[in-house]
Design a protein around this motif. Structure first.
Motif, mmCIF file in Angstrom:
data_model
loop_
_atom_site.group_PDB
_atom_site.id
_atom_site.type_symbol
_atom_site.label_atom_id
_atom_site.label_comp_id
_atom_site.label_asym_id
_atom_site.label_seq_id
_atom_site.Cartn_x
_atom_site.Cartn_y
_atom_site.Cartn_z
ATOM 1 N N ILE A 1 0.874 -1.133 0.092
ATOM 2 C CA ILE A 1 -0.038 -0.020 -0.018
ATOM 3 C C ILE A 1 0.930 1.023 -0.075
ATOM 4 O O ILE A 1 1.710 1.391 0.878
ATOM 5 N N GLY A 2 0.858 1.941 -1.053
ATOM 6 C CA GLY A 2 1.775 3.140 -1.196
ATOM 7 C C GLY A 2 1.702 4.214 -0.392
ATOM 8 O O GLY A 2 0.390 4.369 0.394
ATOM 9 N N ALA A 3 2.851 5.104 -0.279
ATOM 10 C CA ALA A 3 2.602 6.283 0.677
ATOM 11 C C ALA A 3 1.508 7.151 0.379
ATOM 12 O O ALA A 3 0.820 7.641 1.451
ATOM 13 N N ARG A 4 0.880 7.352 -0.838
ATOM 14 C CA ARG A 4 -0.262 8.116 -1.244
ATOM 15 C C ARG A 4 -1.409 7.543 -0.591
ATOM 16 O O ARG A 4 -2.650 8.385 -0.496
ATOM 17 N N ASN A 5 -1.401 6.415 -0.506
ATOM 18 C CA ASN A 5 -2.595 5.658 0.189
ATOM 19 C C ASN A 5 -2.434 5.273 1.440
ATOM 20 O O ASN A 5 -3.429 4.457 1.964
ATOM 21 N N MET A 6 -1.514 5.895 2.417
ATOM 22 C CA MET A 6 -1.478 5.265 3.633
ATOM 23 C C MET A 6 -2.566 5.422 4.484
ATOM 24 O O MET A 6 -2.869 4.748 5.514
ATOM 25 N N GLN A 7 -3.293 6.531 4.087
ATOM 26 C CA GLN A 7 -4.754 6.918 4.714
ATOM 27 C C GLN A 7 -5.857 6.636 4.080
ATOM 28 O O GLN A 7 -7.107 7.490 4.278
ATOM 29 N N ASN A 8 -5.775 5.854 2.937
ATOM 30 C CA ASN A 8 -6.886 5.431 2.400
ATOM 31 C C ASN A 8 -7.447 4.416 3.149
ATOM 32 O O ASN A 8 -7.272 3.073 3.117
ATOM 33 N N PHE A 9 -8.508 4.705 4.038
ATOM 34 C CA PHE A 9 -9.069 3.879 5.140
ATOM 35 C C PHE A 9 -9.573 2.796 4.495
ATOM 36 O O PHE A 9 -9.955 1.534 5.000
ATOM 37 N N THR A 10 -10.428 3.010 3.394
ATOM 38 C CA THR A 10 -11.453 2.092 2.805
ATOM 39 C C THR A 10 -10.455 0.758 2.192
ATOM 40 O O THR A 10 -10.624 -0.331 2.441
ATOM 41 N N LEU A 11 -9.441 1.298 1.649
ATOM 42 C CA LEU A 11 -8.405 0.362 0.967
ATOM 43 C C LEU A 11 -7.567 -0.385 2.256
ATOM 44 O O LEU A 11 -7.489 -1.853 2.256
ATOM 45 N N LEU A 12 -7.341 0.246 3.401
ATOM 46 C CA LEU A 12 -6.688 -0.521 4.283
ATOM 47 C C LEU A 12 -7.387 -1.437 5.114
ATOM 48 O O LEU A 12 -7.069 -2.740 5.195
ATOM 49 N N ARG A 13 -8.787 -1.060 5.238
ATOM 50 C CA ARG A 13 -9.748 -2.007 5.667
ATOM 51 C C ARG A 13 -10.074 -3.180 4.986
ATOM 52 O O ARG A 13 -10.047 -4.362 5.310
ATOM 53 N N LYS A 14 -10.131 -2.995 3.617
ATOM 54 C CA LYS A 14 -10.198 -3.983 2.593
ATOM 55 C C LYS A 14 -8.935 -4.922 2.586
ATOM 56 O O LYS A 14 -9.234 -6.315 2.642
ATOM 57 N N ALA A 15 -7.749 -4.440 2.795
ATOM 58 C CA ALA A 15 -6.503 -5.191 2.814
ATOM 59 C C ALA A 15 -6.537 -6.152 4.049
ATOM 60 O O ALA A 15 -5.974 -7.026 4.218
ATOM 61 N N GLY A 16 -7.318 -5.520 5.048
ATOM 62 C CA GLY A 16 -7.271 -6.284 6.375
ATOM 63 C C GLY A 16 -8.151 -7.498 6.454
ATOM 64 O O GLY A 16 -7.966 -8.534 7.168
ATOM 65 N N LEU A 17 -9.054 -7.672 5.363
ATOM 66 C CA LEU A 17 -9.841 -8.942 5.271
ATOM 67 C C LEU A 17 -9.047 -9.856 4.361
ATOM 68 O O LEU A 17 -9.630 -11.100 4.556
ATOM 69 N N LEU A 18 -7.895 -9.424 3.895
ATOM 70 C CA LEU A 18 -7.261 -10.568 3.079
ATOM 71 C C LEU A 18 -6.298 -11.365 4.216
ATOM 72 O O LEU A 18 -5.998 -10.811 5.369
ATOM 73 N N ARG A 19 -5.866 -12.512 3.714
ATOM 74 C CA ARG A 19 -4.880 -13.240 4.736
ATOM 75 C C ARG A 19 -3.728 -13.424 3.873
ATOM 76 O O ARG A 19 -3.119 -14.337 3.494
ATOM 77 N N PRO B 1 0.323 -11.022 3.677
ATOM 78 C CA PRO B 1 0.977 -9.995 4.084
ATOM 79 C C PRO B 1 0.957 -8.399 3.434
ATOM 80 O O PRO B 1 0.647 -8.499 2.141
ATOM 81 N N VAL B 2 0.692 -7.512 4.200
ATOM 82 C CA VAL B 2 0.353 -6.319 3.560
ATOM 83 C C VAL B 2 1.644 -5.207 3.929
ATOM 84 O O VAL B 2 1.822 -5.219 5.273
ATOM 85 N N LEU B 3 2.208 -4.581 2.998
ATOM 86 C CA LEU B 3 3.352 -3.652 3.232
ATOM 87 C C LEU B 3 2.998 -2.570 3.267
ATOM 88 O O LEU B 3 2.263 -2.049 2.024
ATOM 89 N N GLY C 1 -8.259 -8.252 11.341
ATOM 90 C CA GLY C 1 -7.930 -9.711 11.475
ATOM 91 C C GLY C 1 -6.577 -10.153 10.719
ATOM 92 O O GLY C 1 -6.334 -11.298 10.573
ATOM 93 N N ASN C 2 -6.125 -9.292 9.752
ATOM 94 C CA ASN C 2 -4.990 -9.420 9.192
ATOM 95 C C ASN C 2 -3.698 -8.789 9.821
ATOM 96 O O ASN C 2 -3.588 -7.597 9.987
ATOM 97 N N TYR C 3 -2.839 -9.773 10.663
ATOM 98 C CA TYR C 3 -1.943 -9.240 11.389
ATOM 99 C C TYR C 3 -0.659 -9.296 10.769
ATOM 100 O O TYR C 3 0.442 -9.078 11.475
ATOM 101 N N GLU C 4 -0.589 -9.588 9.476
ATOM 102 C CA GLU C 4 0.849 -9.682 8.838
ATOM 103 C C GLU C 4 0.973 -8.156 7.983
ATOM 104 O O GLU C 4 0.683 -8.151 6.983
ATOM 105 N N VAL C 5 1.486 -7.313 8.919
ATOM 106 C CA VAL C 5 1.828 -5.986 8.396
ATOM 107 C C VAL C 5 3.050 -5.687 8.421
ATOM 108 O O VAL C 5 3.786 -6.067 9.394
#
Ligand code: PEP
Ligand code: MN
Length: 354
Positions: free
Chosen positions: A185-203, A205-207, A230-234
């Motif tokens: 998830i890029g610098a410009r999207n670091m506060q794209n909360f919808t994208l972050l939440r959706k990435a949280g539903l994946l299983r 790793p999210v960088l 629920g995605n703890y691999e950050v």
């Protein structure tokens, strides 16, 4: 709130505490540690009634976590998080340094294979390459999209490298997750909360790359968004922030490495390419990042940077990458690290070098 289980607590006792938290209308996050399991509680606005929880079997204590970020905090998990990859000895976090290398953008199959072969031969375990690019100009190269994802899957096959690539929006996130090993998830999207939440539903790793003007707390709150689902691999990645300095594209803020280490258990990478924007600054800052305690480096490498579709001036040559690996390998033991080189099949020398 955090429920700390006794060291000898059983799986059933942990499950019973989780069930109880669900009944209270909150969300439990069991986080196993080396000594004991802790269960983070999210979803509560005020204090959770600790009396009931404390009386449950297997519970050692119930603690209030005062930080805004909870699951990302070291209060909740003492040991460093290590992100592992099934079927490979590659890992991000832990004693061994992780190295992610590759071009800014995937430009063609030939380009990707030439660069991947050389970074693999020098010992990288991860290959990076943009398929969907966040560009300041709408007229600039936007990435090859799905075609690039397929090329990177071939790179994984051929060289055994794990693939790191950016998801630019919620529309393409699932597609990227299908092909990548790590979702950036890029610098410009670091506060794209919808994208972050959706990435949280994946299983997967999210960088997360640090936003251009993000504070440490904002950075960790971005991680918290992913973890809260629920995605703890950050994985956290410092990539420079905007300051008044005009000798470099950004100011690489290496002091955030020890500060993050103190505040959080998540792995911390440093990207000296975007962090400086200058090829001549990349190796010195990679060395400094390892000395500062980073868990690894993400770096842009190109065999013909003068013709690169994006970020040529900050891309190092493959020969420089090999030098960087050699240098950080020597610094590693000073900071109680190792750099395990991958053993790869010999790759025909491609273009590049300097
Ligand atoms: C990249 O890694 O190519 C990239 C666009 O990074 P950032 O989001 O840090 O600018
Ligand atoms: Mn780039």
């Amino acid at each position: 709130m955090l429920v700390v289980m006794k060291a000898q607590a059983t799986e059933e006792e942990i499950q019973a505490v989780c069930d109880h938290i669900v009944q209270l209308g909150f969300r439990p996050h069991p986080l196993p540690g080396a000594q004991r399991t802790a269960i983070g509680i999210t979803g509560n606005q005020g204090e959770v009634n600790r009396g009931n929880l404390e009386s449950l079997s297997g519970v050692a204590e119930v603690i209030r976590v005062s930080k805004a970020y909870k699951l990302a905090s070291r209060d909740v998990k003492e040991e460093d998080t290590v992100v592992r990859f099934a079927g490979s000895d590659a890992a991000i976090g832990g004693r061994n340094l992780a190295v992610i290398a590759g071009p800014c953008s995937i430009e063609s199959r030939e380009q990707a294979f030439a660069i991947a072969g050389q970074v693999a031969a020098a010992g990288a375990q991860f290959f990076r390459g943009g398929a969907y690019k966040p560009r300041t100009s709408p007229y600039a190269f936007q990435g090859l999209g799905l075609e690039a994802l397929k090329i990177m899957a071939e790179v994984r096959e051929r060289f055994g490298l794990r693939i790191v690539t950016e998801a630019l929006d919620t529309e393409t996130l699932d597609l990227v997750a299908e092909w990548a090993d790590v979702i950036q998830i890029g610098a410009r999207n670091m506060q794209n909360f919808t994208l972050l939440r959706k990435a949280g539903l994946l299983r997967k790793p999210v960088l997360i790359k640090r936003g251009l003007s993000a504070t440490l707390e904002e950075f960790l709150m971005a991680a918290e968004y992913v973890m809260s689902e629920g995605n703890y691999e950050v994985i956290l990645c410092e990539r420079g922030v905007r300051t008044f300095a005009d000798h470099a594209r950004n100011t690489l803020d290496l002091s955030i490495v020890p500060a993050l280490r103190h505040a959080s258990h998540l792995p911390i990478l440093v990207d000296p390419s975007h962090g400086t924007g200058r090829r001549d600054c990349v190796l010195p800052m990679a060395r400094a990042a390892v000395a500062a305690g980073a868990d690894g480096i993400m770096v842009e490498v190109h065999d013909h940077p003068e013709n690169a579709f994006s970020d040529g001036p900050q891309s190092i040559y493959p020969a420089q990458f090999a030098t960087m690996m050699h240098e950080i390998e020597q610094i590693a033991p000073i900071v109680a690290r190792t750099l395990a080189r991958r053993v790869t099949a010999p790759v025909a020398a491609g273009a590049g070098g300097k």
